[in-house]
Design an enzyme around this catalytic site. Sequence first.
Site, mmCIF file in Angstrom:
data_model
loop_
_atom_site.group_PDB
_atom_site.id
_atom_site.type_symbol
_atom_site.label_atom_id
_atom_site.label_comp_id
_atom_site.label_asym_id
_atom_site.label_seq_id
_atom_site.Cartn_x
_atom_site.Cartn_y
_atom_site.Cartn_z
ATOM 1 N N HIS A 1 0.816 -1.210 0.000
ATOM 2 C CA HIS A 1 0.000 0.000 0.000
ATOM 3 C C HIS A 1 0.854 1.268 0.000
ATOM 4 O O HIS A 1 2.005 1.257 0.444
ATOM 5 C CB HIS A 1 -0.937 -0.005 1.208
ATOM 6 C CG HIS A 1 -2.020 -1.023 1.085
ATOM 7 N ND1 HIS A 1 -3.044 -1.125 1.979
ATOM 8 C CD2 HIS A 1 -2.250 -1.985 0.154
ATOM 9 C CE1 HIS A 1 -3.854 -2.098 1.621
ATOM 10 N NE2 HIS A 1 -3.384 -2.640 0.517
ATOM 11 N N GLU B 1 0.638 3.930 1.833
ATOM 12 C CA GLU B 1 1.041 4.340 3.177
ATOM 13 C C GLU B 1 2.249 3.531 3.636
ATOM 14 O O GLU B 1 3.200 4.078 4.212
ATOM 15 C CB GLU B 1 -0.096 4.114 4.193
ATOM 16 C CG GLU B 1 -1.400 4.785 3.853
ATOM 17 C CD GLU B 1 -2.391 3.874 3.136
ATOM 18 O OE1 GLU B 1 -3.569 3.860 3.527
ATOM 19 O OE2 GLU B 1 -1.990 3.184 2.171
ATOM 20 N N CYS C 1 -6.457 0.968 5.427
ATOM 21 C CA CYS C 1 -6.951 -0.333 5.867
ATOM 22 C C CYS C 1 -6.476 -0.599 7.300
ATOM 23 O O CYS C 1 -5.656 0.147 7.841
ATOM 24 C CB CYS C 1 -6.470 -1.435 4.928
ATOM 25 S SG CYS C 1 -4.711 -1.825 5.066
ATOM 26 N N CYS D 1 -2.661 -0.876 7.530
ATOM 27 C CA CYS D 1 -1.994 0.416 7.378
ATOM 28 C C CYS D 1 -2.167 1.281 8.631
ATOM 29 O O CYS D 1 -1.253 2.020 9.003
ATOM 30 C CB CYS D 1 -2.494 1.146 6.141
ATOM 31 S SG CYS D 1 -1.820 0.454 4.604
#
Length: 162
Positions: free
Chosen positions: A79, A81, A117, A120
């Site tokens: 991801h 992040e 999510c 994250c």
Amino acid sequence: MERRDKINYYLDIAESVLERSSCIRRNFGAVIVKNDEIISTGYNGAPRGRKNCCDMGECMREKMKIPRGERYEMCRSVHAEQNAIISAGRSDLIGSTLYLVGKECGTSEYVKNPAPCMLCKRFIINAGIKQVVLRNTKDDYTIIDTQEYIDKDDSLEGKFGY
């Protein structure tokens, strides 16, 4: 010419970063800023050296019709992040702000109800990031104090997705 406000300036940069995303489902870009200085950036895509979904022309989560926010072990991507966090030193991350922008691949519309999510959120908490700014529209955004992710531990709720 009207000068762009600072928050949307950093969100605009995150939006430029998402253009490097290799996901064919949703593109995300992240920028981490501390003391008005960009610390790192990240976008979602396969780990270095692995094939990207855009090169393969297939998304396993899309193929299996997995809802947003679920079964990330089936995703090839790291991801945005996470990539931004692993590209920075911990001491630089403490007290920083993460700016996040997501767009739907098929429509180029901003992701509705954007949110990191659950995994994250754990990265953000442990990195020491103070707040997260999420783009809702070209000019509107939501600011979340990371303490909310600690106080409202959604991993205890037993629900999936967003």
